[in-house]
Enzyme design. Sequence first.
Site, PDB file in Angstrom:
ATOM      1  CE1 TYR A 256       6.650   6.555   6.181  1.00  0.00           C
ATOM      2  CE2 TYR A 256       4.801   5.235   6.945  1.00  0.00           C
ATOM      3  CZ  TYR A 256       5.728   5.552   5.970  1.00  0.00           C
ATOM      4  OH  TYR A 256       5.747   4.865   4.790  1.00  0.00           O
TER       5      TYR A 256
ATOM      6  CG  HIS B  52       7.012   6.104   0.714  1.00  0.00           C
ATOM      7  ND1 HIS B  52       5.923   5.850  -0.069  1.00  0.00           N
ATOM      8  CD2 HIS B  52       6.664   5.709   1.957  1.00  0.00           C
ATOM      9  CE1 HIS B  52       4.952   5.344   0.677  1.00  0.00           C
ATOM     10  NE2 HIS B  52       5.379   5.238   1.911  1.00  0.00           N
TER      11      HIS B  52
ATOM     12  CE1 TYR C 226       1.868   2.866   8.158  1.00  0.00           C
ATOM     13  CE2 TYR C 226       3.430   1.930   6.586  1.00  0.00           C
ATOM     14  CZ  TYR C 226       2.441   2.845   6.897  1.00  0.00           C
ATOM     15  OH  TYR C 226       2.017   3.712   5.954  1.00  0.00           O
TER      16      TYR C 226
ATOM     17  NE  ARG D 207       1.301   0.247   1.594  1.00  0.00           N
ATOM     18  CZ  ARG D 207       2.013   0.799   0.619  1.00  0.00           C
ATOM     19  NH1 ARG D 207       2.591   1.961   0.809  1.00  0.00           N
ATOM     20  NH2 ARG D 207       2.163   0.193  -0.531  1.00  0.00           N
TER      21      ARG D 207
ATOM     22  CG  HIS E 171       6.478   0.864   2.104  1.00  0.00           C
ATOM     23  ND1 HIS E 171       5.629   0.326   3.043  1.00  0.00           N
ATOM     24  CD2 HIS E 171       6.215   2.189   2.093  1.00  0.00           C
ATOM     25  CE1 HIS E 171       4.892   1.287   3.570  1.00  0.00           C
ATOM     26  NE2 HIS E 171       5.232   2.437   3.004  1.00  0.00           N
TER      27      HIS E 171
HETATM   28  C1  BEZ Z   1       2.056   4.474   3.194  1.00  0.00           C
HETATM   29  O1  BEZ Z   1       2.647   4.862   4.160  1.00  0.00           O
HETATM   30  O2  BEZ Z   1       2.706   4.087   2.270  1.00  0.00           O
HETATM   31  C2  BEZ Z   1       0.563   4.437   3.138  1.00  0.00           C
HETATM   32  C3  BEZ Z   1      -0.169   4.419   4.304  1.00  0.00           C
HETATM   33  C4  BEZ Z   1      -1.553   4.397   4.238  1.00  0.00           C
HETATM   34  C5  BEZ Z   1      -2.170   4.393   3.010  1.00  0.00           C
HETATM   35  C6  BEZ Z   1      -1.418   4.408   1.847  1.00  0.00           C
HETATM   36  C7  BEZ Z   1      -0.037   4.420   1.901  1.00  0.00           C
HETATM   37 FE    FE Z   2       4.494   4.262   3.529  1.00  0.00          FE
END
Ligand code: BEZ
Ligand code: FE
Length: 301
Positions: free
Chosen positions: A159, A219, A193, A214, A217
Amino acid sequence: MADLDQNTVTDAVIAQMATTPDPRMREVMESLVRHLHGFAREVRLTPAEWLEAIAFLTKVGQACTPIRQEFILLSDTLGLSRLVNLMDDKANRVGDATETSLLGPFYREAAPHFGYGESIAVHAKGPEMMLFGRVVNEAGEGVPDAVVEIWSTDAEGAYDLQALDPQTMDMRGQFRTDAEGRYAIRTLIPLGYSIPMDGPVGAMVRAQKRHGFRPAHIHMLIGAEGYRELITALYLGDDPNIDSDTVFGVSESLVVQPRMGVEGSPDPSVPAIRYDFQIARRAAHDTTGRVGADPSKVAAE
Ligand code: BEZ
Ligand code: FE
């Protein structure tokens, strides 16, 4: 005065808290005490273990900064954020409205504004894709002038807050739907990531031999006058961790894959995802579905 034992202590605590004037606070605290005591009895918690847990929670608090919320990360990795999310969805999601997903810790207010089809990758480089479609209501009609906010990792899985100085925003932006509810966003194909692993929550995840990743994705936060705010994310189906998200955010209906030759793509030379988001009218009793944002900003809505 009756002597307390390991069972009667629970009722003694609850009886003392019965003076709580706020009925919801009384209900929540009573249940919390019952479950906490039940948990301690079930695992036969020892004093040394409880001290260890307190030391862990202290470290979680100490790891929090204005841009890092380790308690939310703990809630996420324990599946509690997702549970709260799923319950909120069940209580408030109307008809075929798009399913929600976690807001996550990387949402930032006041992301830059872009026009139809413009790229949110101002600094980051990598393989591009288009994300386009419509924001529709329960009747399938386009919702004009909806605000579509998007943020994701770059093609290396970072990010902006991780890759750049904290003042610089990248890989995020706000778009507005046109008169037919259409939106189009050029971006990079994101990479999965690892959640932040350098704090106490990372240590817990490692101790459990979990991978901490994760799946890739994107958002999305979509809002329009008179509609419930939609907080969701699209997940790339070819990610190796699509079935083992460390924070349990994935649902089937949110799994997508960028492809060539998607009809209607504003730029056929790059892979595209077409996704229509259905939002529901706001009801009088609606509360926010955000878990992870600053509640004071939510309350001001
Ligand atoms: C995310 O970037 O989506 C995320 C990262 C850490 C915990 C929950 C969501
Ligand atoms: Fe995320």
